[in-house]
Design a protein around this motif. Structure first.
Motif, PDB file in Angstrom:
ATOM      1  N   GLY A 106     -25.846   5.852   4.869  1.00 43.88           N
ATOM      2  CA  GLY A 106     -25.297   5.682   6.205  1.00 43.88           C
ATOM      3  C   GLY A 106     -23.801   5.433   6.190  1.00 43.88           C
ATOM      4  N   ALA A 107     -23.154   5.780   7.297  1.00 43.99           N
ATOM      5  CA  ALA A 107     -21.723   5.539   7.455  1.00 43.99           C
ATOM      6  C   ALA A 107     -21.451   5.236   8.920  1.00 43.99           C
ATOM      7  CB  ALA A 107     -20.916   6.756   7.016  1.00 43.99           C
ATOM      8  N   GLY A 108     -20.441   4.407   9.143  1.00 45.18           N
ATOM      9  CA  GLY A 108     -20.114   4.070  10.517  1.00 45.18           C
ATOM     10  C   GLY A 108     -18.850   3.248  10.626  1.00 45.18           C
ATOM     11  N   ILE A 109     -18.695   2.625  11.785  1.00 44.90           N
ATOM     12  CA  ILE A 109     -17.516   1.807  12.063  1.00 44.90           C
ATOM     13  C   ILE A 109     -17.972   0.532  12.759  1.00 44.90           C
ATOM     14  CG2 ILE A 109     -17.013   2.895  14.285  1.00 44.90           C
ATOM     15  CD1 ILE A 109     -13.981   2.767  13.296  1.00 44.90           C
ATOM     16  N   GLU A 110     -17.237  -0.559  12.477  1.00 44.70           N
ATOM     17  CA  GLU A 110     -17.606  -1.872  13.010  1.00 44.70           C
ATOM     18  C   GLU A 110     -16.393  -2.532  13.645  1.00 44.70           C
ATOM     19  OE1 GLU A 110     -20.418  -4.832  10.943  1.00 44.70           O
ATOM     20  OE2 GLU A 110     -18.400  -5.397  10.284  1.00 44.70           O
ATOM     21  N   LEU A 111     -16.606  -3.125  14.803  1.00 42.75           N
ATOM     22  CA  LEU A 111     -15.564  -3.851  15.522  1.00 42.75           C
ATOM     23  C   LEU A 111     -15.894  -5.335  15.479  1.00 42.75           C
ATOM     24  CD1 LEU A 111     -13.089  -3.973  17.398  1.00 42.75           C
ATOM     25  CD2 LEU A 111     -14.623  -3.488  19.303  1.00 42.75           C
ATOM     26  N   ASP A 112     -14.970  -6.155  14.993  1.00 44.58           N
ATOM     27  CA  ASP A 112     -15.147  -7.604  14.906  1.00 44.58           C
ATOM     28  C   ASP A 112     -14.567  -8.252  16.157  1.00 44.58           C
ATOM     29  OD1 ASP A 112     -15.268 -10.289  14.296  1.00 44.58           O
ATOM     30  OD2 ASP A 112     -14.065 -10.141  12.474  1.00 44.58           O
ATOM     31  N   LEU A 113     -15.431  -8.856  16.952  1.00 48.71           N
ATOM     32  CA  LEU A 113     -14.996  -9.530  18.174  1.00 48.71           C
ATOM     33  C   LEU A 113     -15.171 -11.044  18.085  1.00 48.71           C
ATOM     34  CD1 LEU A 113     -16.602  -7.075  20.742  1.00 48.71           C
ATOM     35  CD2 LEU A 113     -14.194  -7.243  20.129  1.00 48.71           C
ATOM     36  N   SER A 114     -15.426 -11.573  16.894  1.00 52.75           N
ATOM     37  CA  SER A 114     -15.745 -12.995  16.727  1.00 52.75           C
ATOM     38  C   SER A 114     -14.586 -13.920  17.110  1.00 52.75           C
ATOM     39  CB  SER A 114     -16.173 -13.279  15.289  1.00 52.75           C
ATOM     40  OG  SER A 114     -15.120 -12.978  14.391  1.00 52.75           O
ATOM     41  N   LYS A 115     -13.346 -13.452  17.021  1.00 52.65           N
ATOM     42  CA  LYS A 115     -12.196 -14.311  17.342  1.00 52.65           C
ATOM     43  C   LYS A 115     -11.770 -14.189  18.805  1.00 52.65           C
ATOM     44  CE  LYS A 115     -10.531 -14.245  12.639  1.00 52.65           C
ATOM     45  NZ  LYS A 115     -11.061 -13.104  11.907  1.00 52.65           N
ATOM     46  N   ASN A 116     -12.469 -13.368  19.550  1.00 57.97           N
ATOM     47  CA  ASN A 116     -12.172 -13.159  20.961  1.00 57.97           C
ATOM     48  C   ASN A 116     -13.030 -14.128  21.783  1.00 57.97           C
ATOM     49  OD1 ASN A 116     -11.721 -12.264  23.521  1.00 57.97           O
ATOM     50  ND2 ASN A 116     -11.930 -10.089  23.012  1.00 57.97           N
ATOM     51  N   ASP A 117     -12.415 -15.165  22.361  1.00 56.90           N
ATOM     52  CA  ASP A 117     -13.157 -16.203  23.071  1.00 56.90           C
ATOM     53  C   ASP A 117     -13.888 -15.687  24.303  1.00 56.90           C
ATOM     54  OD1 ASP A 117     -12.354 -18.103  21.254  1.00 56.90           O
ATOM     55  OD2 ASP A 117     -10.579 -18.676  22.412  1.00 56.90           O
ATOM     56  N   SER A 118     -13.430 -14.621  24.897  1.00 59.38           N
ATOM     57  CA  SER A 118     -14.057 -14.150  26.125  1.00 59.38           C
ATOM     58  C   SER A 118     -15.269 -13.258  25.864  1.00 59.38           C
ATOM     59  CB  SER A 118     -13.039 -13.393  26.977  1.00 59.38           C
ATOM     60  OG  SER A 118     -12.591 -12.252  26.272  1.00 59.38           O
ATOM     61  N   ALA A 119     -15.474 -12.801  24.630  1.00 59.74           N
ATOM     62  CA  ALA A 119     -16.579 -11.893  24.327  1.00 59.74           C
ATOM     63  C   ALA A 119     -17.816 -12.662  23.888  1.00 59.74           C
ATOM     64  CB  ALA A 119     -16.163 -10.922  23.233  1.00 59.74           C
ATOM     65  N   TRP A 120     -18.976 -12.271  24.392  1.00 59.84           N
ATOM     66  CA  TRP A 120     -20.230 -12.873  23.964  1.00 59.84           C
ATOM     67  C   TRP A 120     -20.834 -12.091  22.803  1.00 59.84           C
ATOM     68  CZ3 TRP A 120     -24.195  -9.412  24.944  1.00 59.84           C
ATOM     69  CH2 TRP A 120     -23.945  -8.450  25.909  1.00 59.84           C
ATOM     70  N   VAL A 121     -20.188 -10.990  22.439  1.00 62.52           N
ATOM     71  CA  VAL A 121     -20.591 -10.188  21.297  1.00 62.52           C
ATOM     72  C   VAL A 121     -19.646 -10.498  20.139  1.00 62.52           C
ATOM     73  CG1 VAL A 121     -20.808  -7.837  20.420  1.00 62.52           C
ATOM     74  CG2 VAL A 121     -21.513  -8.361  22.752  1.00 62.52           C
ATOM     75  N   GLU A 122     -20.213 -10.828  18.966  1.00 68.51           N
ATOM     76  CA  GLU A 122     -19.377 -11.122  17.791  1.00 68.51           C
ATOM     77  C   GLU A 122     -19.001  -9.863  17.020  1.00 68.51           C
ATOM     78  OE1 GLU A 122     -20.611 -14.222  15.159  1.00 68.51           O
ATOM     79  OE2 GLU A 122     -21.382 -15.438  16.802  1.00 68.51           O
ATOM     80  N   GLU A 123     -19.971  -8.953  16.860  1.00 64.06           N
ATOM     81  CA  GLU A 123     -19.713  -7.697  16.146  1.00 64.06           C
ATOM     82  C   GLU A 123     -20.427  -6.561  16.851  1.00 64.06           C
ATOM     83  OE1 GLU A 123     -19.408  -9.289  11.527  1.00 64.06           O
ATOM     84  OE2 GLU A 123     -21.106  -8.091  12.147  1.00 64.06           O
TER      85      GLU A 123
END
Length: 147
Positions: A106-123
């Motif tokens: 498999g191959a893909g891309i990942e977005l890290d949102l863990s440092k964004n206080d307004s997001a309820w999604v971490e990754e």
């Protein structure tokens, strides 16, 4: 086969899994996951005329590597993701799939949102995979969300 007309079967399952796992994240945001798992679960029908049991047995080696892309989205880093796995599936699962082994890439891309206080999604991860066995081949595209 009357149990199929009811839409299901009630079964009791027992067994377990043994897992060895390694995870390493470096300061430069590279990450490596390695996992080895052996599972053996026995399923027996309850309250039915069916006689017998099914055994779900699998031995799996799985790995995932994450590599920074250098691109930021919503001021957050993105990483390339690669996965490789190999499964040995003897017994009833292998009979159903008509293959004693299954390999995936498999191959893909990942977005890290863990440092964004307004997001309820971490990754957020988007992956494309190919799977191959003795008499089976498949492709998939999936989305994973870590809360």
């Amino acid at each position: 086969m009357d149990f199929l007309s009811d839409g299901g079967i009630t079964a009791l399952g027992y067994g377990g899994s043994l897992v060895a796992e390694f995870n390493r994240r470096w300061a430069n945001d590279y990450e490596l996951d390695l996992r080895f798992r052996h599972t053996h679960i026995i399923l027996e029908p309850l309250d039915t005329d069916l006689v017998g049991q099914a055994e779900a047995i699998s031995t799996v080696a799985w790995s995932r590597v994450r590599v920074p892309t250098g691109v930021r989205v919503f001021s957050q880093p993105t990483r390339w993701v690669g996965e490789v796995s190999a499964s040995y599936i003897p017994g009833d699962q292998g009979i159903v799939l008509d293959s004693e082994w299954l390999a995936q890439l498999g191959a893909g891309i990942e977005l890290d949102l863990s440092k964004n206080d307004s997001a309820w999604v971490e990754e957020l991860r988007l992956m494309a995979r190919i799977a191959k066995g003795d008499n089976i081949e498949g492709y998939s595209v999936g989305v994973a969300i870590k809360f």
